[in-house]
Scaffold this active site. Sequence first.
Site: not given
Length: 345
Positions: A26, A55, A88, A110, A140, A178, A236-238
Amino acid sequence: MNKIAVQIGQKPQRKKLLLATPRGYCAGVDRAVDAVEKALALYGAPVYVRKEIVHNKFVVESLSKKGAVFVNDTRDVPKGARVVFSAHGVSPAVREQADARELRTIDATCPLVTKVHREALRFAKQDYDIILVGHRGHEEVEGTEGEAPDHIQVIGTPDEVDTVEVRDPNKVVWLSQTTLSVDETQETVKRLRERFPGLTDPPSDDICFATQNRQGAVKEIGARCDAVIVVGSANSSNSVRLVEVAEQAGAGKAFRIDGADELRKSWLDGCQTVGLTSGASVPEVLVRKVIEVLVNWGFDDLEHVQTTEETTTFALPRNLRADMKKAGLMDAHSKKRTPGPDHVN
């Protein structure tokens, strides 16, 4: 008889590989990784980085080879050295520690995370109780909570809504990490609103557009797939959320891997259609290697499934840009980048 002959003569159906787009880097990740690379090129090694810049194991290892030194605490950075804050974000306390050690900081937070920090500060000044939806222990969340620790409560799931206690039910606002699951966050907010009908929403959606776009693409392919492969690291959360979204969208099964070497052919036994995506901190080179393996395993009917186009870019941190300009290294490419997933190689 003729019907049998036709059936015998039919070619076997090709196995499909659905490649989700958007996927991978991203704008915020691209900016953060680029900041470390530019800092190394400008100042030379070592450049210290607090926590993982993003991450992803491959990215961290690649930057380490170039001279980046990753530390868990600002106290691990030599006094007066240069340190990059990760994408983060960090709490005010961390910034104070860095100032006390006279560290030269480059803030690669970010901008979308920074937005949430500012929201937290604004609502705290207005004396709201702030419900921060997110994962405890995630950098984060720690950074956002640190902006107003006396006003913020963190909840991780809809079931935790019942544990929330506030001073004034008419003065409650919710914010979020986020990189959460869009659907689960909506369920959490729904239950918060049932408890607190006067719940205030953030001025704009806190879940970043890239997270939503990647989840949307996975929803699009999930119902068509027997299995979905998500490239991304365990912290990596996402990326972890993409696995959950794929399963909820109807995929028979979903797997998260750091890279092609973790793929197991047995996972795909009996599968006719496989989906592939990657988390927001994953360089495209890792996806390409997975594609090569899947094609070799017979999933060679490749279909690109694009749900939206991303054009957003973020400028490098201001003080880094200023130093680059002084050194004569600032150009149009440095001011604004289109996300380049392979540039950690």
